[in-house]
Every structure is written in structure tokens, then in C-alpha cells.
Design a protein around this motif. Structure first.
Motif, mmCIF file in Angstrom:
data_model
loop_
_atom_site.group_PDB
_atom_site.id
_atom_site.type_symbol
_atom_site.label_atom_id
_atom_site.label_comp_id
_atom_site.label_asym_id
_atom_site.label_seq_id
_atom_site.Cartn_x
_atom_site.Cartn_y
_atom_site.Cartn_z
ATOM 1 N N ARG A 90 0.824 -1.212 0.000
ATOM 2 C CA ARG A 90 0.000 0.000 0.000
ATOM 3 C C ARG A 90 0.857 1.260 0.000
ATOM 4 O O ARG A 90 0.340 2.364 -0.091
ATOM 5 N N GLU A 91 2.156 1.098 0.077
ATOM 6 C CA GLU A 91 3.087 2.224 0.110
ATOM 7 C C GLU A 91 3.480 2.685 -1.297
ATOM 8 O O GLU A 91 4.095 3.729 -1.468
ATOM 9 N N VAL A 92 3.126 1.883 -2.305
ATOM 10 C CA VAL A 92 3.557 2.158 -3.677
ATOM 11 C C VAL A 92 2.353 2.295 -4.600
ATOM 12 O O VAL A 92 1.219 2.008 -4.213
ATOM 13 N N GLU A 93 2.622 2.748 -5.835
ATOM 14 C CA GLU A 93 1.567 2.840 -6.841
ATOM 15 C C GLU A 93 1.117 1.438 -7.260
ATOM 16 O O GLU A 93 1.844 0.464 -7.069
ATOM 17 N N LEU A 94 -0.064 1.387 -7.847
ATOM 18 C CA LEU A 94 -0.642 0.092 -8.209
ATOM 19 C C LEU A 94 0.270 -0.714 -9.127
ATOM 20 O O LEU A 94 0.470 -1.912 -8.930
ATOM 21 N N HIS A 95 0.855 -0.041 -10.130
ATOM 22 C CA HIS A 95 1.688 -0.770 -11.080
ATOM 23 C C HIS A 95 3.034 -1.170 -10.476
ATOM 24 O O HIS A 95 3.786 -1.931 -11.088
ATOM 25 N N GLU A 96 3.360 -0.671 -9.263
ATOM 26 C CA GLU A 96 4.615 -1.005 -8.596
ATOM 27 C C GLU A 96 4.463 -2.112 -7.557
ATOM 28 O O GLU A 96 5.440 -2.558 -6.975
ATOM 29 N N ARG A 97 3.225 -2.549 -7.330
ATOM 30 C CA ARG A 97 2.967 -3.477 -6.224
ATOM 31 C C ARG A 97 3.653 -4.830 -6.403
ATOM 32 O O ARG A 97 4.153 -5.406 -5.443
ATOM 33 N N GLU A 98 3.643 -5.341 -7.620
ATOM 34 C CA GLU A 98 4.279 -6.641 -7.838
ATOM 35 C C GLU A 98 5.774 -6.568 -7.541
ATOM 36 O O GLU A 98 6.342 -7.458 -6.906
ATOM 37 N N LYS A 99 6.413 -5.480 -7.976
ATOM 38 C CA LYS A 99 7.839 -5.305 -7.709
ATOM 39 C C LYS A 99 8.095 -5.139 -6.215
ATOM 40 O O LYS A 99 9.046 -5.712 -5.664
#
Length: 468
Positions: A432-441
Motif C-alpha cells: 500500500r506504500e507504492v503505486e498500483l503498477h509497482e505493487r508486484e515489484k
């Protein structure tokens, strides 16, 4: 029902909706842009996948929580190699026993070199490949579609475990060296594939509401409970090492095959495919937007440190030190002391405590402040000397301050509960600390740091054993 409805409402609010004007704008903007949409095409074109989600105006629902339950299954499956291989300790001791005829029947039976060192080799064969492939998955996993990564890795784990199961019925007494090498190679391959599966399934879970990440994380702990119960039942019925191992491994095989089939079927479910494309409106560009590893690390480094601290501290004493703890001398000679104490307290109670912590965290999700989470993660180090001061034998240096069983059990419950509680909080909040497209990374980074914690903790545990 209140909790279920609240969770579903939260998911709807979180995902939002995309109107037709925005979709047209995205399409026009990207007419001049060439993008890699192989994964989306795989989902949309393939007849085995649902396509209704691309035209739906409302977000699909997880009917009967099927996807949630399957994520639970995937969590259990992700640690099947470790849980079931380590639980079958009696089987490995039997396979690597001394098969040479005794010269003197009064001679003391001693462990062979393979018996004495097998657990250490098993730890190395699981820790190192797990760490290496989690790192590779976080760096290069985006080059291969999620579907291919997860199906392929799960298939490899299943095949390796079937090979392991087959060897239960094969007499390897005359070629123990070869069997040992085959076993280690199989474990390495299995662990590498399992690491890719863990990284992928955690990444997928990050695209859903927090309950789904909680399902994966809690499922991992539930797998340990299943393995511990299987071991205790086999001990209670005095099942032979070969038969008990066959039971363990067949259970694992069934779980792996079921997970493989379930993952393939997931792509027929609208709710799942919607979230796979979530945040893109079915368009590829956002899905394949370049994600900066450095930027993600800057956002989640506190959580990465926290998960590292949690598992480094836990592995420093569990199971290296805790497996040495014996029941109070007053129980000497009883089945509780001789047979059940270690399986019940060291494996079952720890896994139940860990699982309970993960369940509670899924509902409570406090604290939210990342610095408080980091402090709480480090404070768990108090449990290390407390467990070392329990009745762990043999010992030469430290005194025993907590000799009674109930003292050890209470310390173990708190230590296990905090392990599970903080693990779930960190895994959920980090995404939840990152953007949606960054969540997998971000999920891959957290999983990698967890593995680093396991490796460092295991190394420290070897030193702590010599300090007793």
C-alpha cells in the motif's frame, strides 16, 4: 457476513471505475505507441480465459470467496517442499542409516555422517536457491508473463516431488551416496521453482484487497500446521518411517496437483482476470510501465528492513535452538518426553501461534505507522535469550532459567504469534506504500528480504547453538 461485506466494499472503493471517456482517451493516446501486451493478449485471446471483464461496467464479485480460498491453497502450496521434507526427518534417518552388518551386537548405535549432516545440507539446499531465485524474480520476473511463471514453476515443483515420492518405495541401501546427491539436486530445483512461485503469487495477491494477501501469508503458516499434525499422528500410531513418509509425500503431491489445476482454472473467473488487468482498464501500457527498482526500494525500505528483522530473529533460534529444548526432568521416561514434546511444542504450537498471529493481523492491521512496525520487529530479539535460557540440552555455558514446560510454551506462543502478526502487517502495508503498477515489484522486494532474513538467521542460529 459483516466482515465479508466490509471487505468487498473496501475492494470496490479501492479499485474504483474507469468511464468510457477515459478509455477512449487512453486508446487514442496509445495509437502511436508500440507496447508489449503479450500477457493481456494471452488473457483475452485464449479461449480458456474469461473475456467479459473487458466490457463490464461494474467490477465482478468474488462469488462464494472462491478466489480467496484458492489463494489460501496457493499459500499452503508455496511452502510444501520445506514443510513436508523437514517433517519427514525419521524417513531421512532411515534412508541414511548404517546398513553394514554389526560386528558386535552390544555396540552403541551411532549416527552415520549422512544422518548427522543431512538437516544442515537440507537447510543449505533450500536457503541459497530460495534467496537467489527470489532476487532473480524481483529483477527479471517482468520479462516473463505471470501466468507462465506460476504455471511453469508449480509444474516443476510437482514433478520433483513426485520423484521424491517414488524413491520412498525404492531400496537405496546399496547406493546411499547417489541417493543423497539425487535428493539434494531435486531439493535445489524444487526450492528454486518454489521461490519463483512464491514471488509470483505474492505479486498477484498485491493487486487485490488486503484480505487476499492475508490469505496467501496465512496459508503458508497453515501448511506448517498440516505437516506437524501429520507427523504427530504418525508418531501416535507408531507408523514406520517409510509409511509415514509415503503419507506425507502423497498429501503434498495431491496439494500440488490441486493447486496446479486450480491456478489454470483461475483464468476462467471474471473476478480474477479483472484484477490481473486492474488499474489498466484492459490496456497494456500501464501494465507494462517501467518500474524503477530504486524508486520502489526508497518507498518500502523500512518494511523491507522490518521483514528481514522478523525472520532473522526467528530463524536465529527456531528451529536450531528450540529443537534442543527438552521437557522438564520430572517427565523423564514418559511418551510426552520421549516422543511428543518436540513435535507438539516445537512444530505444532509454533505454527499454530504463527498462524493465529497472521489471522488476527488480517482483521486488526495495527499499527499502521511503519516506524512503529520496525521498532516492534526489532524488539522481538528479546525472545532469543529467553528461549536460549529454556531447557535446551546439551549446554555448557548458559544456565537454565526457565526449566518448566509451561514457561517454555508461553515464551514460544508469544514468539510465534508476534512472528505471524508482524509478517502479515508488513506484507499488506508494504504494497500500500507504492503505486498500483509497482505493487508486484514491491512484493518481490519484501519476499526477497524475507529470504535474506531466513538465511542470516540460520547462520546466526548455528553460532547460538555453540553458545549454550
Amino acid at each position: 457476513m459483516v466482515l465479508i461485506n466490509a471487505a468487498k466494499n473496501m475492494d470496490v472503493e479501492e479499485t474504483g471505475s474507469i468511464n468510457n471517456e477515459n478509455l477512449d482517451a487512453i486508446e487514442n493516446e496509445n495509437e502511436e505507441e508500440i507496447v508489449d501486451d503479450s500477457e493481456e493478449r494471452e488473457l483475452v485471446v485464449n479461449d480458456s480465459c474469461s473475456t467479459k471483464v473487458l466490457d463490464a461496467t461494474d467490477q465482478p464479485r468474488d462469488s462464494y470467496w472462491v478466489v480467496y480460498l484458492l489463494f489460501y491453497l496457493f499459500g499452503i502450496t508455496s511452502l510444501v517442499p520445506w514443510n513436508f521434507l523437514i517433517t519427514a526427518n525419521d524417513y531421512w534417518m532411515y534412508k541414511f542409516r548404517d546398513v553394514t552388518p554389526p560386528v558386535n551386537f552390544t555396540m552403541e548405535v551411532r549416527k552415520t555422517q549422512f544422518q548427522a549432516e543431512f538437516t544442515s545440507y537440507l537447510n543449505v539446499a533450500t536457503a541459497i536457491p530460495n534467496l537467489i531465485f527470489l532476487i532473480l524474480n524481483s529483477l527479471y520476473g517482468h520479462l516473463v508473463s505471470v501466468k507462465s511463471r506460476l504455471q511453469g514453476s508449480l509444474l516443476v515443483v510437482t514433478l520433483c516431488f513426485l520423484v521424491t515420492t517414488t524413491f520412498v518405495q525404492i531400496d537405496t541401501d546399496e547406493w546411499q551416496n547417489t541417493f543423497f546427491i539425487i535428493t539434494m539436486v531435486t531439493v535445489v530445483i524444487m526450492t528454486a521453482a518454489s521461490a519463483i512461485f512464491i514471488g509470483g503469487i505474492v505479486g498477484i495477491a498485491s493487486r487485490f484487497s488486503k484480505e487476499y494477501m492475508g490469505a496467501v501469508v496465512s496459508g503458508q503458516s497453515l501448511g506448517g500446521i498440516i505437516a506437524a499434525i501429520a507427523q504427530i499422528i504418525s508418531l501416535a500410531f507408531k507408523i514406520s518411517p517409510l509409511h509415514s513418509a509415503l503419507i506425507y509425500f502423497i498429501i503434498a503431491d495431491l496439494m500440488l496437483v490441486t493447486s496446479l489445476i486450480a491456478y489454470i482454472m483461475l483464468y476462467k473467473i471474471d473476478f480474477f482476470t479483472y484484477h490481473i488487468l486492474r488499474g489498466t482498464g484492459g490496456m497494456a501500457p500501464n501494465r507494462h510501465r517501467e518500474v524503477s527498482m530504486l524508486l520502489v526500494m526508497k518507498k518500502v525500505w523500512v518494511y523491507a528492513f522490518s521483514i528481514f528483522a522478523v525472520f532473522a530473529i526467528s530463524m536465529a533460534v527456531y528451529p536450531a535452538v528450540t529443537v534442543l529444548v527438552e521437557s522438564h526432568p520430572v517427565t523423564k521416561g514418559t511418551d510426552w518426553n520421549n516422543i511428543f514434546f518436540v513435535p507438539v511444542v516445537n512444530y505444532l504450537i509454533f505454527n499454530v501461534g504463527d498462524y493465529s498471529g497472521r489471522l488476527v493481523a488480517g482483521f486488526l492491521l495495527r499499527p499502521l505507522n511503519k516506524w512503529l512496525i520496525a521498532v516492534a520487529s526489532v524488539l522481538r530479539v528479546i525472545g532469543v535469550p529467553m528461549l536460549m535460557l529454556c531447557n535446551a540440552l546439551p549446554r555448557k555455558n548458559l544456565p537454565v532459567l526457565f526449566p518448566w514446560d509451561y514457561e517454555y510454551i508461553m515464551i514460544m506462543i508469544v514468539f510465534a504469534f508476534t512472528n505471524g502478526y508482524l509478517t502479515n502487517i508488513i506484507m499488506i502495508n508494504a504494497t500500500r506504500e507504492v503505486e498500483l503498477h509497482e505493487r508486484e515489484k514491491a512484493s518481490s522486494v519484501i519476499a526477497t528480504m524475507l529470504s535474506v532474513g531466513l538465511t542470516v538467521g540460520a547462520a546466526v542460529g548455528m553460532l547460538l547453538v555453540h553458545m549454550l
